[in-house]
Scaffold this motif. Structure first.
Motif, mmCIF file in Angstrom:
data_model
loop_
_atom_site.group_PDB
_atom_site.id
_atom_site.type_symbol
_atom_site.label_atom_id
_atom_site.label_comp_id
_atom_site.label_asym_id
_atom_site.label_seq_id
_atom_site.Cartn_x
_atom_site.Cartn_y
_atom_site.Cartn_z
ATOM 1 N N MET A 82 0.606 -1.197 0.617
ATOM 2 C CA MET A 82 0.305 0.123 0.362
ATOM 3 C C MET A 82 0.866 1.267 0.081
ATOM 4 S SD MET A 82 -2.938 -0.866 2.659
ATOM 5 C CE MET A 82 -3.640 0.101 2.217
ATOM 6 N N THR A 83 -0.057 2.234 -0.864
ATOM 7 C CA THR A 83 0.883 3.308 -0.587
ATOM 8 C C THR A 83 -0.182 4.679 0.299
ATOM 9 O OG1 THR A 83 2.170 2.994 -2.963
ATOM 10 C CG2 THR A 83 2.411 5.451 -1.986
ATOM 11 N N PRO A 84 0.413 5.181 1.450
ATOM 12 C CA PRO A 84 -0.319 6.149 1.419
ATOM 13 C C PRO A 84 -0.930 7.135 0.532
ATOM 14 C CG PRO A 84 1.712 5.591 2.372
ATOM 15 C CD PRO A 84 1.664 4.721 1.747
ATOM 16 N N PRO A 85 -2.154 7.250 0.808
ATOM 17 C CA PRO A 85 -2.569 9.070 -0.410
ATOM 18 C C PRO A 85 -2.032 9.921 0.086
ATOM 19 C CG PRO A 85 -3.659 8.641 1.552
ATOM 20 C CD PRO A 85 -2.484 7.583 2.089
ATOM 21 N N GLY A 86 -1.273 9.706 1.353
ATOM 22 C CA GLY A 86 -1.229 11.840 1.731
ATOM 23 C C GLY A 86 -1.779 12.749 1.306
ATOM 24 N N ARG A 87 -3.143 12.586 1.809
ATOM 25 C CA ARG A 87 -4.010 13.865 1.078
ATOM 26 C C ARG A 87 -5.381 12.727 2.291
ATOM 27 N NH1 ARG A 87 -8.210 11.397 -1.973
ATOM 28 N NH2 ARG A 87 -7.614 10.166 -3.522
ATOM 29 N N ARG A 88 -6.578 13.692 2.216
ATOM 30 C CA ARG A 88 -7.963 13.511 2.814
ATOM 31 C C ARG A 88 -8.323 12.158 2.427
ATOM 32 N NH1 ARG A 88 -10.965 18.312 3.407
ATOM 33 N NH2 ARG A 88 -12.333 16.983 5.271
ATOM 34 N N LEU A 89 -8.955 11.314 3.100
ATOM 35 C CA LEU A 89 -9.989 10.396 1.773
ATOM 36 C C LEU A 89 -10.761 11.448 2.061
ATOM 37 C CD1 LEU A 89 -8.208 7.394 2.805
ATOM 38 C CD2 LEU A 89 -8.082 8.409 0.774
ATOM 39 N N ILE A 90 -11.568 11.589 1.143
ATOM 40 C CA ILE A 90 -12.935 12.152 0.592
ATOM 41 C C ILE A 90 -13.601 11.110 -0.494
ATOM 42 C CG2 ILE A 90 -14.261 14.015 0.005
ATOM 43 C CD1 ILE A 90 -11.512 15.617 0.845
ATOM 44 N N GLY A 91 -14.816 10.697 -0.067
ATOM 45 C CA GLY A 91 -15.794 9.792 -1.376
ATOM 46 C C GLY A 91 -17.063 9.267 -0.340
ATOM 47 N N GLN A 92 -17.326 8.305 -1.346
ATOM 48 C CA GLN A 92 -18.776 7.735 -0.960
ATOM 49 C C GLN A 92 -18.224 5.631 -1.231
ATOM 50 O OE1 GLN A 92 -22.463 9.332 -2.770
ATOM 51 N NE2 GLN A 92 -23.589 7.666 -0.853
ATOM 52 N N ILE A 93 -19.047 4.667 -0.302
ATOM 53 C CA ILE A 93 -18.799 3.946 -0.642
ATOM 54 C C ILE A 93 -19.946 3.194 0.196
ATOM 55 C CG2 ILE A 93 -17.678 1.888 0.350
ATOM 56 C CD1 ILE A 93 -14.381 3.080 -0.099
ATOM 57 N N THR A 94 -20.458 2.856 -0.052
ATOM 58 C CA THR A 94 -21.700 1.581 0.246
ATOM 59 C C THR A 94 -20.933 0.431 1.092
ATOM 60 O OG1 THR A 94 -23.312 2.750 -0.757
ATOM 61 C CG2 THR A 94 -23.706 0.949 0.322
ATOM 62 N N PRO A 95 -20.843 0.159 2.718
ATOM 63 C CA PRO A 95 -20.391 -0.827 2.902
ATOM 64 C C PRO A 95 -21.116 -2.105 2.357
ATOM 65 C CG PRO A 95 -20.565 1.001 4.638
ATOM 66 C CD PRO A 95 -21.334 1.142 3.371
ATOM 67 N N PRO A 96 -20.663 -3.620 2.008
ATOM 68 C CA PRO A 96 -22.003 -4.724 2.250
ATOM 69 C C PRO A 96 -23.172 -4.955 3.027
ATOM 70 C CG PRO A 96 -19.919 -5.488 3.119
ATOM 71 C CD PRO A 96 -19.846 -3.707 3.002
ATOM 72 N N GLY A 97 -23.705 -5.494 3.162
ATOM 73 C CA GLY A 97 -24.810 -6.379 4.029
ATOM 74 C C GLY A 97 -24.208 -7.060 4.793
ATOM 75 N N SER A 98 -24.679 -6.844 5.981
ATOM 76 C CA SER A 98 -23.871 -7.740 7.683
ATOM 77 C C SER A 98 -23.762 -8.762 7.255
ATOM 78 C CB SER A 98 -25.349 -6.951 8.435
ATOM 79 O OG SER A 98 -25.176 -7.757 9.951
ATOM 80 N N LYS A 99 -22.874 -9.057 7.612
ATOM 81 C CA LYS A 99 -22.838 -11.059 7.534
ATOM 82 C C LYS A 99 -23.839 -11.092 8.654
ATOM 83 C CE LYS A 99 -20.275 -13.208 10.638
ATOM 84 N NZ LYS A 99 -18.487 -13.544 10.963
ATOM 85 N N SER A 100 -22.876 -10.826 9.650
ATOM 86 C CA SER A 100 -24.110 -11.564 11.090
ATOM 87 C C SER A 100 -25.705 -11.487 10.875
ATOM 88 C CB SER A 100 -24.170 -10.442 12.371
ATOM 89 O OG SER A 100 -22.746 -10.691 12.996
ATOM 90 N N ILE A 101 -26.429 -10.296 10.194
ATOM 91 C CA ILE A 101 -27.717 -10.807 9.690
ATOM 92 C C ILE A 101 -28.254 -11.817 8.416
ATOM 93 C CG2 ILE A 101 -29.718 -8.958 9.210
ATOM 94 C CD1 ILE A 101 -28.642 -6.597 10.446
ATOM 95 N N THR A 102 -27.117 -11.292 7.901
ATOM 96 C CA THR A 102 -27.058 -12.234 6.506
ATOM 97 C C THR A 102 -27.347 -13.912 7.072
ATOM 98 O OG1 THR A 102 -25.986 -10.952 4.287
ATOM 99 C CG2 THR A 102 -26.237 -13.199 4.612
ATOM 100 N N ASN A 103 -27.038 -14.119 7.500
ATOM 101 C CA ASN A 103 -26.648 -15.866 8.327
ATOM 102 C C ASN A 103 -27.914 -15.940 8.842
ATOM 103 O OD1 ASN A 103 -24.518 -16.632 6.827
ATOM 104 N ND2 ASN A 103 -22.907 -16.607 8.290
ATOM 105 N N ARG A 104 -28.007 -15.052 9.941
ATOM 106 C CA ARG A 104 -28.803 -15.164 10.827
ATOM 107 C C ARG A 104 -30.889 -15.764 9.516
ATOM 108 N NH1 ARG A 104 -26.267 -12.801 13.935
ATOM 109 N NH2 ARG A 104 -26.112 -13.048 16.288
#
Length: 414
Positions: A1-23
């Motif tokens: 990995m290479t450090p970006p050297g700046r603020r990280l700005i953006g939009q990301i949708t996390p994946p669905g919950s593993k815990s809830i999916t398996n239930r």
């Protein structure tokens, strides 16, 4: 990995919950009719669970990348071969309990790592409830000979080591001949918030559960009803993005406010927000999967941080207390110190000035890999070994970092 050297700005949708999916997968498999699960996680852990449901007679289809459709008779069948669940602890514990209401024999097994993860408290509880169950020295593989229903009115369970044992017996309790009382054998329970997730999912599928005390529940013999179910994004996955935002002073939009999460690890955000002035002592008992995230973040804190309540982390995919200490000490000797089950992180905001390239041994643990990637946002030369292990719960993790502008280069083992 290479450090970006700046603020990280953006939009990301996390994946669905593993815990809830398996239930939801298990509950839908035990509900007669058709159920649709939307927003689900597709990862190694949930694939093991869905494959096991297929092997137990349930029709499972995947209409798109975040959905499962299950068609079930309402009863799981005895599989023709042992069920192999890799290192999926949630699936292994839930299916071990579910096997008790199968009319026939079920063998639940996993990989070499899973065979080191304890299941004895669940085995003891089911045996005391009249189930014919056997495990080798309290670890998988487990053989269960079910009779189709539970003939007990009471199951006593020790939940101190893991709340998954409690959730497992709660989810099969609607298949009793009458009401069943689920009773904790002691006051302690690891990550109690996950029991709340279980109860909410059970009720969505038609179960009737009454909490009769702080340590007991009464479950009526209703079985389950097929339904459509929506899975919320994974709070444990979100912790890496919240920490990436904190460590770079960035702004990452996850598409939903932290207050909308119902999972226990969401409470980690209140701690992460305090970086670089994290509390001197952080108790991890009720947000266990978030502790690796915060521990790596703590390496760059202004003052040292002690993490307590970590005994359960020693029986996860690996011994996470030791793995965290080893990884931190690879970055700088003395950065991570084990004291009993506590982890002391001797924080150093100036790590960049004395750092040289290191390899991080993930022990094939997805949370160790994703957490130490946070160090790679600040330090050049962080090499995450076995980086593909993130597929267990967040297959798109490295691409998510790339989408924020982080340079991540995958290399083949030498």
């Amino acid at each position: 990995m290479t450090p970006p050297g700046r603020r990280l700005i953006g939009q990301i949708t996390p994946p669905g919950s593993k815990s809830i999916t398996n239930r939801a997968l298990l509950l839908a498999a035990m509900a007669p009719g058709n159920s649709l699960i939307r927003g689900a996680l597709k990862s190694d852990d949930t694939r093991y669970m869905s494959a096991a449901m297929r092997d137990m007679g349930v029709m499972v289809s995947e209409p798109d990348e975040t959905s499962f459709t299950l068609t079930s008779s309402g009863r799981l069948s005895s599989p023709a071969v042992p069920l192999f669940l890799g290192n999926a602890g949630t699936a292994t514990r839930f299916i071990t309990a579910a096997a008790a209401v199968v009319d026939g024999t079920v063998i639940v097994d996993g990989d070499d790592y899973m065979r080191l993860r304890p299941i004895e408290p669940l085995v003891v509880a089911l045996r005391a409830a009249g189930i014919d169950i056997f495990s080798q020295a309290g670890y998988p593989p487990v053989t269960v000979r079910g009779t189709g229903r539970l003939k007990t009115s009471r199951i006593e369970i020790d939940g101190a080591l893991s709340s998954q044992y409690v959730s497992a017996v709660l989810m099969i309790a609607p298949f009793g001949e009458g009401p069943i009382d689920i009773i904790l054998s002691g006051p302690a329970i690891g990550a109690r918030g996950y029991v709340d997730l279980t109860l909410a999912a059970m009720e969505k599928f038609g179960a009737m559960v009454e909490q009769t005390s702080d340590a007991s529940w009464r479950v009526q013999p209703t079985g389950y009803i097929a339904t459509d179910f929506i899975v919320e994004p994974d709070a444990s996955a979100a912790t890496y993005l919240w920490a990436a935002e904190a460590i770079t002073n960035g702004s990452i939009d996850l598409g939903m406010p932290v207050e909308a999460f119902t999972q226990p690890d969401a409470r980690a955000m209140a701690t992460i927000r305090q970086f670089p002035r994290l509390p001197a002592v952080i108790n991890g008992a009720q947000m266990q999967d978030a502790i690796p995230t915060i521990a790596v973040l703590a390496a760059f804190n202004e003052t040292p941080v002690r993490f307590s309540g970590l005994s359960n982390l020693r029986v996860k995919e690996c011994d996470r207390v030791s793995a965290l200490a080893a990884g931190l000490n690879a970055i700088r000797p003395g950065l991570g110190i084990e004291e009993g089950d506590d982890l002391l992180v001797a924080s150093d905001p100036g790590l960049q000035s004395s750092f040289s390239e290191v390899d991080i041994d993930t022990h094939s643990d997805h949370r160790i890999a994703m957490s130490f990637a946070l160090a790679g946002l600040k330090l050049p030369g962080i090499n995450i070994l076995d980086s593909g292990c993130v597929a267990k719960t967040y297959p798109g993790y490295w691409n998510a970092l790339r989408s924020l502008g982080v340079a991540v280069k995958e290399t083949s083992p030498s």
